[in-house]
Write a protein that holds these residues in place. Structure first.
Motif, PDB file in Angstrom:
ATOM      1  N   ILE A  24       9.293  12.682   3.133  1.00  0.00           N
ATOM      2  CA  ILE A  24       7.995  12.084   2.799  1.00  0.00           C
ATOM      3  C   ILE A  24       7.516  12.569   1.432  1.00  0.00           C
ATOM      4  O   ILE A  24       7.494  13.767   1.165  1.00  0.00           O
ATOM      5  CB  ILE A  24       6.936  12.442   3.856  1.00  0.00           C
ATOM      6  CG1 ILE A  24       7.338  11.902   5.223  1.00  0.00           C
ATOM      7  CG2 ILE A  24       5.568  11.896   3.456  1.00  0.00           C
ATOM      8  CD1 ILE A  24       6.409  12.344   6.342  1.00  0.00           C
ATOM      9  N   ALA A  25       7.106  11.618   0.594  1.00  0.00           N
ATOM     10  CA  ALA A  25       6.457  11.930  -0.674  1.00  0.00           C
ATOM     11  C   ALA A  25       5.034  11.396  -0.634  1.00  0.00           C
ATOM     12  O   ALA A  25       4.711  10.496   0.154  1.00  0.00           O
ATOM     13  CB  ALA A  25       7.222  11.308  -1.839  1.00  0.00           C
ATOM     14  N   ASN A  26       4.170  11.951  -1.464  1.00  0.00           N
ATOM     15  CA  ASN A  26       2.798  11.459  -1.541  1.00  0.00           C
ATOM     16  C   ASN A  26       2.801   9.990  -1.948  1.00  0.00           C
ATOM     17  O   ASN A  26       3.487   9.595  -2.897  1.00  0.00           O
ATOM     18  CB  ASN A  26       2.009  12.279  -2.561  1.00  0.00           C
ATOM     19  CG  ASN A  26       0.520  12.012  -2.466  1.00  0.00           C
ATOM     20  OD1 ASN A  26      -0.051  12.004  -1.390  1.00  0.00           O
ATOM     21  ND2 ASN A  26      -0.108  11.789  -3.602  1.00  0.00           N
TER      22      ASN A  26
ATOM     23  N   LYS B 210      -3.741   9.188   1.748  1.00  0.00           N
ATOM     24  CA  LYS B 210      -4.924   8.351   1.920  1.00  0.00           C
ATOM     25  C   LYS B 210      -5.570   8.536   3.284  1.00  0.00           C
ATOM     26  O   LYS B 210      -6.486   7.799   3.634  1.00  0.00           O
ATOM     27  CB  LYS B 210      -4.562   6.874   1.737  1.00  0.00           C
ATOM     28  CG  LYS B 210      -4.106   6.513   0.334  1.00  0.00           C
ATOM     29  CD  LYS B 210      -3.841   5.019   0.225  1.00  0.00           C
ATOM     30  CE  LYS B 210      -3.406   4.622  -1.177  1.00  0.00           C
ATOM     31  NZ  LYS B 210      -3.143   3.161  -1.277  1.00  0.00           N
ATOM     32  N   THR B 211      -5.097   9.518   4.061  1.00  0.00           N
ATOM     33  CA  THR B 211      -5.715   9.716   5.364  1.00  0.00           C
ATOM     34  C   THR B 211      -7.046  10.435   5.198  1.00  0.00           C
ATOM     35  O   THR B 211      -7.368  10.954   4.126  1.00  0.00           O
ATOM     36  CB  THR B 211      -4.814  10.542   6.301  1.00  0.00           C
ATOM     37  OG1 THR B 211      -4.822  11.908   5.884  1.00  0.00           O
ATOM     38  CG2 THR B 211      -3.385  10.019   6.307  1.00  0.00           C
TER      39      THR B 211
ATOM     40  N   LYS C 236      -7.296  15.868   4.711  1.00  0.00           N
ATOM     41  CA  LYS C 236      -6.506  16.377   3.592  1.00  0.00           C
ATOM     42  C   LYS C 236      -5.366  17.284   4.055  1.00  0.00           C
ATOM     43  O   LYS C 236      -4.268  17.247   3.518  1.00  0.00           O
ATOM     44  CB  LYS C 236      -7.402  17.146   2.619  1.00  0.00           C
ATOM     45  CG  LYS C 236      -8.418  16.279   1.885  1.00  0.00           C
ATOM     46  CD  LYS C 236      -9.267  17.125   0.937  1.00  0.00           C
ATOM     47  CE  LYS C 236     -10.287  16.261   0.207  1.00  0.00           C
ATOM     48  NZ  LYS C 236     -11.141  17.070  -0.697  1.00  0.00           N
ATOM     49  N   GLY C 237      -5.634  18.106   5.066  1.00  0.00           N
ATOM     50  CA  GLY C 237      -4.609  19.013   5.558  1.00  0.00           C
ATOM     51  C   GLY C 237      -3.441  18.287   6.186  1.00  0.00           C
ATOM     52  O   GLY C 237      -2.305  18.767   6.147  1.00  0.00           O
ATOM     53  N   LEU C 238      -3.711  17.125   6.758  1.00  0.00           N
ATOM     54  CA  LEU C 238      -2.652  16.307   7.346  1.00  0.00           C
ATOM     55  C   LEU C 238      -1.766  15.738   6.247  1.00  0.00           C
ATOM     56  O   LEU C 238      -0.531  15.792   6.323  1.00  0.00           O
ATOM     57  CB  LEU C 238      -3.273  15.186   8.175  1.00  0.00           C
ATOM     58  CG  LEU C 238      -2.351  14.299   9.001  1.00  0.00           C
ATOM     59  CD1 LEU C 238      -1.539  15.110   9.992  1.00  0.00           C
ATOM     60  CD2 LEU C 238      -3.170  13.239   9.738  1.00  0.00           C
ATOM     61  N   ASP C 239      -2.388  15.194   5.206  1.00  0.00           N
ATOM     62  CA  ASP C 239      -1.621  14.689   4.056  1.00  0.00           C
ATOM     63  C   ASP C 239      -0.753  15.790   3.457  1.00  0.00           C
ATOM     64  O   ASP C 239       0.452  15.607   3.226  1.00  0.00           O
ATOM     65  CB  ASP C 239      -2.575  14.158   2.976  1.00  0.00           C
ATOM     66  CG  ASP C 239      -3.220  12.840   3.360  1.00  0.00           C
ATOM     67  OD1 ASP C 239      -2.585  12.061   4.096  1.00  0.00           O
ATOM     68  OD2 ASP C 239      -4.349  12.588   2.929  1.00  0.00           O
TER      69      ASP C 239
ATOM     70  N   LYS D 203      -2.567  -3.434  -1.492  1.00  0.00           N
ATOM     71  CA  LYS D 203      -3.311  -2.487  -0.658  1.00  0.00           C
ATOM     72  C   LYS D 203      -2.649  -1.115  -0.642  1.00  0.00           C
ATOM     73  O   LYS D 203      -3.280  -0.125  -0.264  1.00  0.00           O
ATOM     74  CB  LYS D 203      -3.421  -3.026   0.771  1.00  0.00           C
ATOM     75  CG  LYS D 203      -4.256  -4.291   0.883  1.00  0.00           C
ATOM     76  CD  LYS D 203      -4.211  -4.838   2.304  1.00  0.00           C
ATOM     77  CE  LYS D 203      -4.994  -6.135   2.431  1.00  0.00           C
ATOM     78  NZ  LYS D 203      -4.878  -6.730   3.786  1.00  0.00           N
ATOM     79  N   GLY D 204      -1.369  -1.075  -0.999  1.00  0.00           N
ATOM     80  CA  GLY D 204      -0.676   0.210  -1.071  1.00  0.00           C
ATOM     81  C   GLY D 204      -0.083   0.698   0.233  1.00  0.00           C
ATOM     82  O   GLY D 204       0.388   1.831   0.316  1.00  0.00           O
TER      83      GLY D 204
END
Length: 267
Positions: free
Chosen positions: A12-14, A62-63, A66-69, A199-200
């Motif tokens: 997974i990447a940002n 985008k969640t 922040k800690g989850l991302d 929408k991304g």
């Protein structure tokens, strides 16, 4: 953060979108290093997720949490991850709505089922479409998907399904839920009314749907994963006699979609 199972799939990447199952628990103030009694046994055993937990697309970066991302970046598809998220990286102003106190941490258990990169697109064998009476689909435009141009002719009276890129994955069935990127325009004026690339984040659709836009779901059945498909939907296969006024679609409008089938959702 604890990785209970390490997957071997895509990292997974940002900006990527992950298909996940997840559940979270309150870590209440005053419980020390333990989760509250109602959830501790479940967390400390096999980390099985609740029966019937739904698969959801999660746009990383985008969640709401922040800690989850942050914790999911670098994880791989097939992994099960346990994340301990402190209040400052948690639900923020929405914490109270979730039944959380301002000093409560949250524990997430996340199964990463699949990972799709930002602006994911079809990959396979090109199937050129040589029909001047049908829309043309051009090259990808950054953040917009493939260019879609409608001819200045009357639309066909019957639904059209054309495979533009044939993928190498399994064929979809009516029982599948597909994960897709798509763009939709109105034949009458070529106006775009929906676009997941813009929408991304891709979207999920169950192909068994029989109400509204039935041609969209029917046209994606029997296609190989990885394919790009052009759908031309007359009103009876699209938005029907009522159209979709909020999108500028009239009751007699034909709609056009280009759809990239990125995958099917694990059952």
């Amino acid at each position: 953060m604890t990785q209970k199972i390490k997957g071997t799939g895509t990292k997974i990447a940002n900006g990527d979108t992950a298909l996940v199952k997840f559940v979270f628990y309150q870590w209440a103030k005053g419980t020390g290093d333990k989760v509250n009694e109602s959830t501790s046994k479940e967390l400390q055993s096999s980390f099985k997720l609740p029966a019937g937990q739904q698969v959801v697309p999660m746009p990383i970066g985008k969640t709401e949490v922040k800690g989850l991302d942050k914790g999911l970046v670098g994880q791989t598809a097939g992994s099960r991850v346990v994340l301990q998220v402190p209040p400052k990286e948690g639900f923020g102003e929405s914490a109270a709505q979730m039944g959380l106190g301002e000093n409560d941490s949250v524990v997430f258990v996340v199964d990463v089922l699949a990972v799709y990169p930002k602006n994911a697109e079809a990959k396979g064998t090109a199937k050129p479409l040589d029909d001047k009476d049908l829309p043309s689909v051009g090259a990808m435009e950054a953040g917009k998907g493939p260019k879609l141009t409608v001819p200045k002719t009357d639309p066909p009276k019957k639904m059209q399904v054309k495979t533009l890129i044939e993928g190498t994955g399994p064929q979809t069935t009516k029982d599948d839920t597909v994960f897709v990127n798509y763009k939709g325009v109105i034949w009458r004026d070529g106006k775009e009314f929906d676009n997941s690339w813009s929408k991304g984040s891709p979207a999920m659709f169950p192909l068994s749907t029989t109400e509204g836009m039935k041609g969209f779901f029917k046209g994606l059945q029997g296609q190989k994963v990885g394919s790009r498909v052009l759908l031309v939907l007359p009103p009876d296969q699209g938005y029907g006699k009522d159209g979709n006024p909020s999108a500028g679609i009239k009751g007699d409008d034909t709609t056009v979609f280009v759809v990239d089938i990125l995958g099917t959702v694990p059952k």
